[in-house]
Design a protein around this motif. Sequence first.
Motif, PDB file in Angstrom:
ATOM      1  N   ILE A  46      -9.347   5.603   0.050  1.00  0.00           N
ATOM      2  CA  ILE A  46      -8.028   5.664  -0.595  1.00  0.00           C
ATOM      3  C   ILE A  46      -8.120   6.167  -2.044  1.00  0.00           C
ATOM      4  CG2 ILE A  46      -6.114   4.244  -1.463  1.00  0.00           C
ATOM      5  CD1 ILE A  46      -6.273   2.605   1.062  1.00  0.00           C
ATOM      6  N   ALA A  83      -6.026   9.412  -3.301  1.00  0.00           N
ATOM      7  CA  ALA A  83      -5.024   9.252  -4.362  1.00  0.00           C
ATOM      8  C   ALA A  83      -5.291  10.209  -5.522  1.00  0.00           C
ATOM      9  CB  ALA A  83      -5.024   7.803  -4.856  1.00  0.00           C
ATOM     10  N   LEU A 129       2.774   9.359  -9.981  1.00  0.00           N
ATOM     11  CA  LEU A 129       2.390   8.061  -9.423  1.00  0.00           C
ATOM     12  C   LEU A 129       3.055   7.830  -8.068  1.00  0.00           C
ATOM     13  CD1 LEU A 129       2.564   5.835 -12.638  1.00  0.00           C
ATOM     14  CD2 LEU A 129       0.501   6.545 -11.407  1.00  0.00           C
ATOM     15  N   HIS A 130       4.331   8.225  -7.968  1.00  0.00           N
ATOM     16  CA  HIS A 130       5.041   8.071  -6.688  1.00  0.00           C
ATOM     17  C   HIS A 130       4.389   8.929  -5.617  1.00  0.00           C
ATOM     18  CE1 HIS A 130       8.254   8.790  -3.697  1.00  0.00           C
ATOM     19  NE2 HIS A 130       8.571   7.534  -3.960  1.00  0.00           N
ATOM     20  N   SER A 131       3.982  10.152  -6.007  1.00  0.00           N
ATOM     21  CA  SER A 131       3.325  11.048  -5.060  1.00  0.00           C
ATOM     22  C   SER A 131       1.991  10.477  -4.596  1.00  0.00           C
ATOM     23  CB  SER A 131       3.107  12.425  -5.704  1.00  0.00           C
ATOM     24  OG  SER A 131       2.423  13.295  -4.842  1.00  0.00           O
ATOM     25  N   MET A 132       1.209   9.921  -5.547  1.00  0.00           N
ATOM     26  CA  MET A 132      -0.068   9.294  -5.193  1.00  0.00           C
ATOM     27  C   MET A 132       0.150   8.175  -4.176  1.00  0.00           C
ATOM     28  SD  MET A 132      -1.926   8.929  -8.901  1.00  0.00           S
ATOM     29  CE  MET A 132      -3.224   7.860  -8.277  1.00  0.00           C
ATOM     30  N   TYR A 133       1.112   7.311  -4.491  1.00  0.00           N
ATOM     31  CA  TYR A 133       1.380   6.164  -3.616  1.00  0.00           C
ATOM     32  C   TYR A 133       1.913   6.614  -2.260  1.00  0.00           C
ATOM     33  CZ  TYR A 133       3.921   2.230  -1.616  1.00  0.00           C
ATOM     34  OH  TYR A 133       4.399   1.289  -0.751  1.00  0.00           O
ATOM     35  N   ASP A 134       2.911   7.510  -2.298  1.00  0.00           N
ATOM     36  CA  ASP A 134       3.596   7.898  -1.063  1.00  0.00           C
ATOM     37  C   ASP A 134       2.653   8.629  -0.112  1.00  0.00           C
ATOM     38  OD1 ASP A 134       6.108   7.752   0.254  1.00  0.00           O
ATOM     39  OD2 ASP A 134       6.385   9.903  -0.061  1.00  0.00           O
ATOM     40  N   ARG A 135       1.892   9.581  -0.648  1.00  0.00           N
ATOM     41  CA  ARG A 135       1.021  10.376   0.216  1.00  0.00           C
ATOM     42  C   ARG A 135      -0.199   9.584   0.668  1.00  0.00           C
ATOM     43  NH1 ARG A 135       1.102  16.494  -2.402  1.00  0.00           N
ATOM     44  NH2 ARG A 135       3.365  16.695  -2.525  1.00  0.00           N
ATOM     45  N   SER A 136      -0.727   8.735  -0.204  1.00  0.00           N
ATOM     46  CA  SER A 136      -1.853   7.887   0.203  1.00  0.00           C
ATOM     47  C   SER A 136      -1.412   6.905   1.283  1.00  0.00           C
ATOM     48  CB  SER A 136      -2.408   7.117  -1.006  1.00  0.00           C
ATOM     49  OG  SER A 136      -2.876   8.000  -1.993  1.00  0.00           O
ATOM     50  N   LYS A 137      -0.217   6.354   1.115  1.00  0.00           N
ATOM     51  CA  LYS A 137       0.335   5.434   2.113  1.00  0.00           C
ATOM     52  C   LYS A 137       0.517   6.146   3.449  1.00  0.00           C
ATOM     53  CE  LYS A 137       4.594   2.894   3.120  1.00  0.00           C
ATOM     54  NZ  LYS A 137       5.959   2.597   2.640  1.00  0.00           N
TER      55      LYS A 137
END
Length: 703
Positions: free
Chosen positions: A348, A352, A503-511
């Motif tokens: 992860i 990220a 940060l939203h992109s990191m979270y959303d795509r990693s999720k």
Amino acid sequence: MKADIRIALVGNPNTGKSTLFNVLTGLNQKIGNFPGVTVDKKIGYSSLPDGRSAEVIDLPGTYSLYPKSHDESIVFSVLADRSNDHNPDLVVIILDATNLKRNLLLYTQVADLKIPVIVALNMMDMAKKADLTIDVDGFAKKLGVPVIPVSARKVEGIDKLKEAIAFSNKIAFQPDSIDVGSIAPQLIAAVQKEIGIDNPYYALQLAHQHETLAFLTPGQNEAIETLEKEFAFHSQKAQGAETIARYNFINDLLYDTVTKSVTAEDETTSNRIDKILTHKVFGFVIFFAILMFIFQSIFAWSEYPMSLISDGFVWAQSTLHHYLPAGPLTNLLVDGVVAGLSGVMVFIPQIAILFAFISILEDTGYMSRVTFMMDKIMRKVGLNGKSVVPLIGGFACAVPSIMSTRTIENWKDRMITIMVTPLITCSARLPVYTLLISLVVPNKSVWWIFNMQGLALTAMYLFSLVSAVVVAWVMKYILKSRERGYFIMELPVYRMPRWGNVLHSMYDRSKAFVLQAGKVIIAVSVILWVMASYGPGKGFDQIDQKYKQAQYQKAAPDSLQRMIASDKLENSYAGVLGHAIEPVIRPLGFDWKIGIALITSFAAREVFVGTMATIYSVNGDADNIQSVKQKMGSAKNEQTGQPVFTLAVAMSLMMFYAFAMQCASTVAVVYRETKNWRWPAAQFAYMTVLAYVASFVTYHLLK
């Protein structure tokens, strides 16, 4: 969710339309497809000041109502078809305040369809920096519609925009921008009479686009075609005349309402930066330096969080084995599900970091420069400049990248792009590469700057780009088409990245990566554990009897358990399957255990890591839980006693994964985009052959 009013966001690319959509709707949005086509449909919901709710639909970006791609054709279809479920009550047109002359062409076309319109004058902060002064009140008066200054990035003016939307029932239609009837008066009158409409511009658009409009009946289509021939209608000449007339109106409008205090000779900051970043030599040097920095960072910055996650899973497995009762269910949970998941969750941090860098490059406007620079190279290998967007996007995932090829008008260029995009190293390959590189490449610095593992990863990414270009060049001579492709692109001004968006992109795509990969891995891990824990016939009983013999009882208990586990794994269903394909993969340096991983990872490449974790967990010792890297690093060849994962084997495996089409989602999306199984079948075949040959050559050169 039932909304009180339906709003469509319309605008040119790079006007901040998607940013405004996110600001208006927040997390209350969903993505699907328009009925009957593969174009993405983004819909969200927003609360208005008067208590009502608004459904907001983000239509594809377009420069005019005359479509140049499949995505753009959706805009007129939605706006013109009154029976369409997405036909809006109101259109919010987003204009870039720093580039009004280009943006206003689309505005005048939409307004002439006589749909209620509000103008969101976006990027007002950028206009001030560029010393542009816009008389907003005069601008609104001349257009005859509300004009709301906003800055979507800074969330400024959004409340006023919502107020204007709430009172949109009081909006009057804008007067005609041009005299449409003078362009093709007889045809327009005849089409109006035939279809039963009173809007002359709507009739003109039907004459231009009737062949691609699904809401027209076959009879109406045929009637319009007949009228075109009767009045000798020439679509391109009519479009040219209309565009000239509209720009005459736009020039007069801007002359009266916009002033620029800076002299014409002054150069914008973006242009000065572009002289360096898009330089024909230094531009490529900088681009490759940025790539190298990204891949160095993926290794350097992720090391500590990856160790924490890995140690956490080792602790969890040990704890579960200690406290849960011994038996098949515990083994399934710990050695199957948990071990399989550990192989993905540990990566992860790297995923990220990769997505954070991609988001920054897109947000700053640099990714558009990369596309521009690569255009000349793409043309030499038979691709369109627009092909660069899917290829660069392929670093993240091939699925959305292949879907983005819809913007490529030329059929041949689009098909070649679809066929080579899966060759680009995607995020699913990252866990495989980083695991294998960490096993065989020393974690040492070169020239006190570069890390050897980072250099190896950079090489794999660059190798994938070169491979895609070479294969595209070959396909240029295989696929035949008389169409000529062209490349038109606007370079947005440079901006600071929106860190919240990053940060939203990191979270959303990693999720998304974890959830998509996790579902497959849990399923595969459970199946694999069952296949590795049970075998055909009475093989397992015979193994138990064998190790009860006197000569084996002298061995240490731990050693005896490992011998029994190893023997059972080899004679399990998974072992039988692995041994069955071993003669085929042995020339590549792979044993039967790697063979099992190759089979399971045809569902998704990243399953390789989970499979290795599960295989070695089944074959391991419950009292000595190790990370997957440690297990693979200590694995020995049963015949030679040498390590299984030597430099030759690891590089051979990476070459195999660099080329092999091991992603069921990509196969599905290629079929979805081409509507023919022969394309994914041909893609799967050529990539598998390339993978085998490259792996074979690599192994025999290095062994």
